[in-house]
Design a protein around this motif. Structure first.
Motif, short mmCIF file in Angstrom:
data_model
loop_
_atom_site.label_atom_id
_atom_site.label_comp_id
_atom_site.label_asym_id
_atom_site.label_seq_id
_atom_site.Cartn_x
_atom_site.Cartn_y
_atom_site.Cartn_z
N VAL A 7 67.57 122.43 80.69
CA VAL A 7 66.22 122.35 81.21
C VAL A 7 65.23 122.89 80.18
N MET A 8 63.96 122.70 80.46
CA MET A 8 62.91 123.09 79.52
C MET A 8 62.44 124.52 79.74
N ILE A 9 62.09 125.15 78.62
CA ILE A 9 61.36 126.41 78.66
C ILE A 9 60.09 126.15 77.86
N ALA A 10 58.94 126.36 78.48
CA ALA A 10 57.68 126.04 77.81
C ALA A 10 56.61 127.03 78.21
N GLY A 11 55.52 127.02 77.47
CA GLY A 11 54.42 127.91 77.80
C GLY A 11 53.28 127.72 76.83
N SER A 12 52.29 128.58 76.94
CA SER A 12 51.16 128.51 76.03
C SER A 12 50.72 129.92 75.66
N ILE A 13 50.01 129.99 74.54
CA ILE A 13 49.54 131.27 74.03
C ILE A 13 48.05 131.19 73.81
N GLN A 14 47.33 132.10 74.44
CA GLN A 14 45.87 132.18 74.30
C GLN A 14 45.50 133.64 74.07
N THR A 15 44.26 133.82 73.58
CA THR A 15 43.72 135.18 73.57
C THR A 15 43.31 135.53 75.00
N SER A 16 42.99 136.78 75.23
CA SER A 16 42.58 137.21 76.58
C SER A 16 41.27 136.56 76.99
N TYR A 17 40.51 136.03 75.98
CA TYR A 17 39.22 135.39 76.29
C TYR A 17 39.32 133.87 76.17
N ASN A 64 42.86 129.16 72.38
CA ASN A 64 44.25 128.81 72.09
C ASN A 64 44.65 129.38 70.73
N VAL A 65 45.90 129.83 70.63
CA VAL A 65 46.39 130.37 69.36
C VAL A 65 47.47 129.44 68.83
N ASP A 83 51.32 124.44 69.04
CA ASP A 83 50.44 123.37 68.57
C ASP A 83 48.97 123.80 68.68
N ASP A 84 48.07 122.87 68.43
CA ASP A 84 46.63 123.19 68.45
C ASP A 84 46.17 123.73 69.79
N ASN A 85 46.89 123.37 70.86
CA ASN A 85 46.53 123.84 72.19
C ASN A 85 47.24 125.14 72.55
N GLY A 86 47.95 125.72 71.57
CA GLY A 86 48.66 126.96 71.84
C GLY A 86 49.95 126.76 72.60
#
Length: 196
Positions: free
Chosen positions: A9-19, A22-23, A45-48
């Motif tokens: 199965v997939m493990i996915a997510g995103s990374i952003q700053t607290s404000y 996208n990182v 990626d560009d969307n974190g």
């Protein structure tokens, strides 16, 4: 692309700053002690965002993140002013992520030591901070018991006995030294010269 039924199965997510920025270009690593093909790393990626596909079921996984970057990214004299004001109690940070960003010496408090470290960075005396990476990544699920004293915090997401797609293994990225939230705005600045 042929994927066996039930292969994983997939493990996915995103990374952003607290404000909410996208990182991108964050190296996310999935680790499980049970399988020889791990650890596996992916870049956001560009969307974190990041995705690990076909992770075998029923194992425990740990997800961590790190980012290579200049320590100067997002750091300016304005950050020094804001950290100074916080230390003397004129205008204290109420955001735990800003307090973590201000801790340039990684000693779990905000003090004149941090100011000194960042000043040396800005003046070009030092190119790095000795005790910390340029970025700190904190599990999005982190609950701070005391927002004014946000240590310790969790820097990995743990998945016990993976059984279904885990699509929100998210992190909050904190650029050390950047308390005025200028990370995206000052990427073009190359020199730390200070004009007085």
């Amino acid at each position: 692309e042929c994927i066996e039924a039930g292969a994983g199965v997939m493990i996915a997510g995103s990374i952003q700053t607290s404000y909410g920025e996208n990182v991108d270009q964050v190296q996310v690593t999935a680790q499980t002690a049970s399988l020889s093909e791990y650890p596996i790393s992916k870049m956001t990626d560009d969307n974190g965002g990041y995705t690990f596909e076909n992770n075998p079921l029923d194992f425990n996984y740990s997800i961590t993140a790190s980012k290579e970057d200049s320590y100067m990214t997002g750091v300016s004299t304005l950050d020094l002013v804001m950290i100074s004001r916080h230390i003397i109690g004129v205008e204290e940070f109420e955001d735990p992520y800003k307090i973590i960003a201000a801790d340039a010496s990684a000693d779990q408090r905000v003090s004149a030591v941090d100011l000194g470290q960042l000043k040396r960075l800005i003046l070009g005396v030092n190119e790095e901070l000795i005790r910390t990476e340029p970025w700190v990544f904190i599990s999005e699920d982190q609950v701070f018991f005391d927002e004014e004293n946000p240590w310790p915090f969790t820097q990995q997401n743990e998945i016990q006995s993976l059984s279904t797609d885990m699509m929100s293994e998210n992190f909050i990225g904190v650029k050390v030294g950047d308390v005025d939230e200028s990370y995206k705005g000052v990427e073009t600045r190359t020199s730390g010269l200070l004009t007085i």
